[in-house]
Motif scaffolding. Structure first.
Motif, short mmCIF file in Angstrom:
data_model
loop_
_atom_site.label_atom_id
_atom_site.label_comp_id
_atom_site.label_asym_id
_atom_site.label_seq_id
_atom_site.Cartn_x
_atom_site.Cartn_y
_atom_site.Cartn_z
N ILE A 65 0.77 -1.21 0.03
CA ILE A 65 0.09 -0.03 0.15
C ILE A 65 0.94 1.32 0.17
O ILE A 65 0.68 2.20 -0.70
CB ILE A 65 -0.87 -0.14 1.16
CG1 ILE A 65 -2.06 -0.99 1.04
CG2 ILE A 65 -1.73 1.36 1.32
CD1 ILE A 65 -2.84 -1.39 2.18
N GLY A 66 2.04 1.34 0.66
CA GLY A 66 2.77 2.27 0.77
C GLY A 66 3.38 2.52 -0.63
O GLY A 66 3.66 3.82 -0.84
N ALA A 67 3.87 1.49 -1.14
CA ALA A 67 4.63 1.67 -2.73
C ALA A 67 3.84 2.09 -3.50
O ALA A 67 4.33 2.80 -4.50
CB ALA A 67 5.14 0.06 -2.72
N VAL A 69 0.06 3.34 -3.26
CA VAL A 69 -0.70 4.40 -3.14
C VAL A 69 -0.37 5.42 -2.30
O VAL A 69 -0.97 6.52 -2.53
CB VAL A 69 -2.01 3.65 -2.30
CG1 VAL A 69 -3.39 4.56 -2.28
CG2 VAL A 69 -2.57 2.17 -2.80
N GLY A 70 0.60 4.86 -1.44
CA GLY A 70 1.41 6.46 -0.76
C GLY A 70 0.96 6.46 0.81
O GLY A 70 0.12 5.59 1.14
N PRO A 71 1.28 7.59 1.48
CA PRO A 71 1.20 7.63 2.95
C PRO A 71 -0.27 7.78 3.48
O PRO A 71 -0.28 7.40 4.58
CB PRO A 71 2.17 8.72 3.46
CG PRO A 71 2.31 9.59 1.90
CD PRO A 71 2.21 8.35 0.68
N VAL A 72 -0.81 8.34 2.57
CA VAL A 72 -2.59 8.67 3.09
C VAL A 72 -3.13 7.31 3.23
O VAL A 72 -3.75 6.96 4.29
CB VAL A 72 -3.07 9.60 2.12
CG1 VAL A 72 -4.66 9.65 2.79
CG2 VAL A 72 -2.84 10.92 2.20
N ALA A 73 -3.00 6.32 2.39
CA ALA A 73 -3.78 5.17 2.53
C ALA A 73 -3.08 4.30 3.62
O ALA A 73 -3.40 3.59 4.33
CB ALA A 73 -3.69 4.33 0.99
N LEU A 74 -1.72 4.40 3.57
CA LEU A 74 -0.89 3.62 4.62
C LEU A 74 -1.60 4.06 6.04
O LEU A 74 -1.66 3.22 6.95
CB LEU A 74 0.64 3.91 4.44
CG LEU A 74 1.54 3.42 5.42
CD1 LEU A 74 1.49 1.70 5.44
CD2 LEU A 74 2.89 3.65 5.28
N ALA A 75 -1.52 5.20 6.19
CA ALA A 75 -2.27 5.87 7.49
C ALA A 75 -3.51 5.33 7.83
O ALA A 75 -3.73 4.80 8.92
CB ALA A 75 -2.00 7.42 7.70
N GLY A 76 -4.32 5.11 6.77
CA GLY A 76 -5.62 4.41 7.10
C GLY A 76 -5.56 3.06 7.40
O GLY A 76 -6.40 2.67 8.52
N TYR A 77 -4.47 2.31 6.93
CA TYR A 77 -4.39 1.14 7.22
C TYR A 77 -3.81 0.86 8.56
O TYR A 77 -4.30 0.20 9.51
CB TYR A 77 -3.49 0.18 6.23
CG TYR A 77 -3.26 -1.34 6.35
CD1 TYR A 77 -4.04 -1.89 7.00
CD2 TYR A 77 -2.84 -1.75 4.93
CE1 TYR A 77 -4.21 -3.37 6.98
CE2 TYR A 77 -2.90 -3.05 4.75
CZ TYR A 77 -3.53 -3.96 5.83
OH TYR A 77 -3.73 -5.38 5.70
N ALA A 78 -2.98 1.70 9.25
CA ALA A 78 -2.40 1.74 10.30
C ALA A 78 -3.68 2.00 11.36
O ALA A 78 -3.55 1.24 12.23
CB ALA A 78 -1.49 2.94 10.55
N ILE A 79 -4.30 3.10 10.79
CA ILE A 79 -5.51 3.56 11.97
C ILE A 79 -6.51 2.12 12.09
O ILE A 79 -6.96 1.94 13.25
CB ILE A 79 -6.16 4.77 11.71
CG1 ILE A 79 -5.01 6.01 11.67
CG2 ILE A 79 -7.34 5.07 12.34
CD1 ILE A 79 -5.59 7.30 11.21
N GLY A 80 -6.80 1.70 11.01
CA GLY A 80 -7.64 0.70 10.89
C GLY A 80 -7.11 -0.58 11.57
O GLY A 80 -7.82 -1.31 12.27
N SER A 81 -5.88 -0.78 11.77
CA SER A 81 -5.30 -2.01 12.37
C SER A 81 -5.64 -1.64 13.92
O SER A 81 -5.61 -2.63 14.89
CB SER A 81 -3.94 -2.21 12.00
OG SER A 81 -3.81 -2.38 10.68
N ALA A 82 -5.21 -0.42 14.32
CA ALA A 82 -5.49 -0.13 15.83
C ALA A 82 -6.62 0.23 16.47
O ALA A 82 -6.98 0.07 17.58
CB ALA A 82 -4.59 1.16 15.92
N LEU A 83 -7.56 0.62 15.52
CA LEU A 83 -8.89 1.04 16.19
C LEU A 83 -9.58 -0.01 16.69
O LEU A 83 -10.52 0.34 17.64
CB LEU A 83 -9.76 1.64 14.82
CG LEU A 83 -10.96 2.74 15.19
CD1 LEU A 83 -10.29 3.79 15.92
CD2 LEU A 83 -11.52 3.09 13.83
#
Length: 459
Positions: A65-67, A69-83
């Motif tokens: 996703i980072g490679a 789509v970029g950092p915005v989508a990556l941040a969404g993945y990180a937040i979704g994993s922690a939420l």
């Protein structure tokens, strides 16, 4: 080298077995076996949330996703994993008060809505966790084939059998004990592998830009991942077990925030490596695997450490899932001794089909997305269970509306019910926002609408 790698992996798995068996209560009750009730501190829970939530998936999905789509989508993945941890940390104290002797999300559903909803929730939860198990064991087989000459089937069986050795005998306490060590080990290994891989990156081109999809696309992917990952993980019985394993509500809250914060950091770091790989111009492979592409220029010994990291990740999630599925299947009405025996044999029996599927080397991404969508369709009605105006009818109506809502976006976009059903099964294994947003919105609106209608009728 294969012999050295095999010996290192065997030593790691044996270490996990010893840690797990040391933590077990020989004469513990079935309740302690599946809840370890009121026994865990906030720090222990935080590390356990991190270890049980992290799996081999973090070596594939966040870097990709980072490679691309970029950092915005990556941040969404990180937040979704922690939420999910944060939601349970905030909502968990109310669950503990309403159901002080509870054990599972299924018992919570029964207490709020009755047996019918409990069975549906149990089915969705087991289906999701079985997909998770198959995906993790499939992934460790693929990683083994990629990084070493060790037979993948041997590692798949080794992880399955070693985790069974301590979860069957020790239950949740064994899983929690190994989680603490596995969390520290995976953080240390991730730092070593990431830093060494970074130092061996090719020289950055003089003109390189951070990968980034158009903002609208990146936000769509980020929102899709937040909904999908959060909804699915709220049906992860392993996380619900930790609601009652906490010493008190304060420990649960501290553990949830600690686990969530660490999860965001880990996902962003590993996803950041994918961004660096794309910026450096290294060949990402086909199918693309940015994290493993970074290892191509690194020393050979780093591949062995990466494999140990992968085994640690898989073991930490697999042992949690094994105990979680068994706890859902155990009847609370059996005699205590028989229940404990049943729990242990169910843990073993449920692993047999999962291991068989994992040894086929199949892609389970599409199944995972379908399971995520089923969870998204009913997660809000289930969590609204403590709202006094909710009823079983409102929950069932909301769940059915969520399933219909998942189909409607594709139906409207393509003009046929068949196309809507196809879109909701994610052909090609590509996550799209429409089905998830439709499921979430429809289930919420109908649940709340039916509950409010019931309230007005009562007045």
């Amino acid at each position: 080298m294969p012999y050295l790698t095999s010996a290192v992996l065997a030593a790691a798995l044996c270490g996990f077995i010893l840690l797990g068996l040391r933590a077990r209560w020989v004469d513990g009750t079935v309740d302690d076996y599946i809840t370890a009730r009121n026994s865990q501190s906030g720090a222990t829970l935080g590390l356990s949330f991190l270890a049980s939530g992290m799996g081999a998936w973090i070596l594939f999905a966040p870097p990709e996703i980072g490679a691309f789509v970029g950092p915005v989508a990556l941040a969404g993945y990180a937040i979704g994993s922690a939420l999910p941890f944060i939601v349970l940390g905030l909502y968990g104290p109310a669950i503990r008060r309403a159901l002080p002797e509870g054990r599972s999300i299924a018992e919570f559903a029964q207490a709020c809505y009755g047996t019918g909803v409990r069975r549906w929730v149990s089915l969705v939860s087991v289906a999701y966790m079985a997909c998770f198990l198959a995906a993790e064991l499939t992934a460790i087989g693929a990683i083994t084939a990629l990084l070493s000459d060790v037979p993948p089937a041997a590692v798949v069986l080794g992880v399955a059998l070693s985790t069974l050795a301590y979860t069957v005998l020790g239950g949740l306490r064994a899983s929690l004990a190994t989680d603490r060590w596995q969390a520290w080990l995976l953080v240390a290994l991730l730092l070593i592998v990431s830093s060494v891989a970074f130092t061996h990156l090719p020289t950055m081109p003089s003109v390189s830009s951070m990968p980034s999809a158009p903002l609208s696309e990146a936000l769509s992917v980020a929102l899709t991942l937040v909904i999908a990952v959060t909804a699915a993980n709220l049906f992860h019985q392993g996380y619900w077990q930790r609601v009652w394993a906490a010493q008190d509500a304060g420990s649960l809250g501290r553990g949830a925030w600690l686990g969530g914060g660490l999860t965001i950091v880990v996902v962003m770091v590993i996803g950041g490596l994918g961004i660096l790989a794309a910026m450096s111009g290294v060949e990402l492979g086909n199918p693309p695997m940015p994290f493993f592409a970074l290892l191509a220029n690194a020393p050979a010994w780093l591949a062995m450490l990466a494999l140990v990291l992968a085994v640690t990740l898989v073991a930490s999630s697999v042992d949690t899932l094994q105990n979680a599925i068994a706890s859902l299947m155990v009847s609370q009405h059996e005699q205590q001794g028989r229940s404990l025996i049943t729990a242990r044999w169910l843990t073993v029996a449920l692993m047999l089909p999962v291991v068989i599927i994992a040894l086929q080397g199949l892609s389970v991404l599409r199944l995972f997305l379908i399971a995520d969508l089923l969870c998204a369709a009913i997660v809000v009605p289930v969590l609204l269970g403590l709202w006094r105006h909710m009823s079983a009818m409102a929950a069932i109506g909301g769940g059915l509306a969520g399933l219909l809502g998942a189909v409607l976006p594709g139906w409207f976009a393509n003009g046929s019910l068949e196309a809507g059903l196809l879109a909701a099964t994610f052909p090609g294994g590509i996550p799209t926002l429409g089905p998830f947003l439709g499921a979430l919105c429809a289930s919420t609106l109908v649940s709340v609408g039916l509950a409010m209608a019931r309230r007005f009728r009562a007045h």
